[in-house]
Design an enzyme around this catalytic site. Structure first.
Site, PDB file in Angstrom:
ATOM      1  N   ALA A   1       0.803  -1.221   0.000  1.00  0.00           N
ATOM      2  CA  ALA A   1       0.000   0.000   0.000  1.00  0.00           C
ATOM      3  C   ALA A   1       0.835   1.270   0.000  1.00  0.00           C
ATOM      4  O   ALA A   1       0.288   2.363  -0.139  1.00  0.00           O
ATOM      5  CB  ALA A   1      -0.927  -0.004   1.214  1.00  0.00           C
TER       6      ALA A   1
ATOM      7  N   ASP B   1      -1.838 -10.163  -1.086  1.00  0.00           N
ATOM      8  CA  ASP B   1      -0.485 -10.275  -0.549  1.00  0.00           C
ATOM      9  C   ASP B   1      -0.442 -11.017   0.779  1.00  0.00           C
ATOM     10  O   ASP B   1       0.542 -11.708   1.079  1.00  0.00           O
ATOM     11  CB  ASP B   1       0.196  -8.904  -0.450  1.00  0.00           C
TER      12      ASP B   1
END
Length: 473
Positions: A11, A226
């Site tokens: 992110a 992820d």
């Protein structure tokens, strides 16, 4: 020896990693790292998806010829294609305010109990189902692709969605392991929008000539969420383990063979997300190091080792916060928000950077403690060891506080767990003798150094601190 490229998008940054896998060998090297983050345009937060694609291609070219490519990223966000296969708009960031109040509107159409019974997902205001309810482009859209699937589509021309990421949308039936037509209909999402699903290990296609990559290179579906890839690389020796995938978010939970869809699990807001080889990641999102990252951004101080050294000397439990309070979700002046949060709760705010850091890390450790204790009871799964993986495993103060708070030994590492899990799934698809998760994890254990932290604090001190933050909730 298999040589593969893992595209691992977090992110705040992305990277292309080169992995080598063979008999007793699991090596990983960083080829290209690049920025990732929100771009605000006319009060909307977007992902710069073309920048990510270009940066991914740059890294893949630098990696040279590889046997395969795999892509993983964060969850819930997506891109919409029109009927000609073109992207309609830059994907919106999950921290954007467009979903404010949307959850309540959706729950007028389908109850919390029904949502949980089908999807098993934690209620978070940015889940894909709520983003779609706020989406202004659905009438023009032909297909929805999660972020890794969108990038794979641009590489190969093949459309589909990988299951572990599909399971985060709140449109996925966690028991049937497919899209829920009933839920989609109830919230006004056409089934034609939702592509066919892929399993980790499936070959998506081969790279298109226009990419300039070596002809015939396969792109393989991995655990494209992820965290799903990270959990593959948890170096656990048996089933009695818990994990914290520690980064911008902290994903705290257990690995199970089947979802837990009880009223107790729903009330505690646990999620049941898909994992590699059909496993279930029974976990809860805790705010994670995002709060500290935002503090550092506001301070203009990137000396994390120095901040941690200073924080280690601060008086324990002087100030504590609830890291999952809604005011800490959006970007902004986090030190000021901590100050306001403390004053609203009758506490004197921390008076120095070191005190803020200590406050944030102790509060995170308390949230981990509370979450893990609930998970063990609800899932009826005792835990002997806690694995901390991802970038947060390098934070020695946080790891020690976590061991103290949870009363469990903490094994920290590997740092690049998501990229390693990505590489391992690719290697197995290419024929490496890694028949199951146990074999993959054994290879991680024998090839990567782990650091062990033993609990050393008095449990009663942490009991009192937990009561201070969470009361009887």
């Amino acid at each position: 020896m298999k040589r593969v490229a893992a595209v691992d998008l977090g992110a705040s940054s992305g990277r292309v990693m080169l992995g080598s896998v063979g008999d007793g060998v699991l090596e990983l090297s960083e080829i290209h790292r690049f920025w990732n983050g929100p771009v605000q345009v006319h009060n909307t937060l977007h992902w710069d998806i073309l920048h990510l694609y270009r940066s991914m291609l740059e890294g893949l070219h630098q990696a040279g010829p590889v046997d395969a490519i795999g892509i993983d990223s964060w969850a819930v966000d997506y891109g919409l294609l029109d009927s000609t296969g073109h992207l309609l708009a830059n994907p919106t960031h999950y921290r954007d305010t467009r979903t404010d109040g949307v959850l309540e509107r959706v729950l007028e159409k389908v109850s919390v109990a029904e949502l949980y019974e089908v999807t098993g997902l934690q209620q978070l205001p940015f889940n894909t189902i709520y983003q779609l309810a706020a989406e202004g482009l659905l009438e023009q859209a032909d297909k929805l692709l999660m972020i890794p699937d969108l990038l794979a589509y641009w590489l190969t021309g093949e459309i589909g969605v990988e299951r572990t990421n599909a399971s985060t949308t709140q449109l996925y039936d966690v028991r049937a392991r497919g899209w829920s037509e009933v839920l989609a209909s109830r919230v006004g999402v056409s089934m034609k929008l939702l592509p066919d699903l892929r399993d980790p290990g499936a070959v998506i296609g081969t790279v298109l000539p226009e990419t300039g990559l070596a002809a015939g290179t396969p792109v393989i579906a991995v655990g494209s969420h992820d965290t799903a890839s990270s959990v593959v690389a948890v170096p656990a020796a048996d089933e009695r383990f818990a994990y914290i995938s520690s980064g911008t978010w902290s994903l705290v939970g257990l690995e199970l063979d089947a979802p837990v869809l009880s009223d107790e699990a729903r009330a505690a807001n646990f999620t049941n997300e898909g994992g590699v080889d059909g496993r279930i990641r029974f976990l809860k999102n805790v705010m994670g190091l995002w709060i500290l990252q935002e503090c550092q951004r506001i301070w203009g101080d990137d000396d994390l080792p120095g901040l941690l050294r200073d924080a280690a000397g601060v008086q324990p439990f002087a100030v504590l916060i609830d890291p999952d309070a809604p005011e800490f979700l959006a970007p902004g002046n986090m030190p000021a928000r901590i100050d306001e949060h403390c004053r609203a709760g009758g506490q004197e705010p921390p008076q120095s950077k070191a005190a803020v850091v200590r406050c944030v890390l102790e509060s995170l450790a308390l949230a981990y403690r509370r979450t893990l204790r609930s998970a063990q009871v609800i899932a009826d799964r005792p835990v002997d060891v806690l694995h901390v993986i991802g970038g947060g495993s390098q934070n020695e103060l946080l790891c020690q506080l976590t061991a103290d708070a949870c009363g469990l030994p903490v094994l920290a590492g590997p740092v690049e767990a998501s990229a390693l899990g990505n590489v391992l799934v690719q290697a197995r698809a290419l024929g490496e003798p890694l028949p199951d998760l146990s074999a993959m994890r054994a290879l991680v254990r024998t090839t990567h150094r782990l650091r062990r932290y033993e609990p050393r604090a008095k449990p009663a001190d942490w009991d009192a601190a937990e009561s201070q933050v969470f009361g009887t909730r």
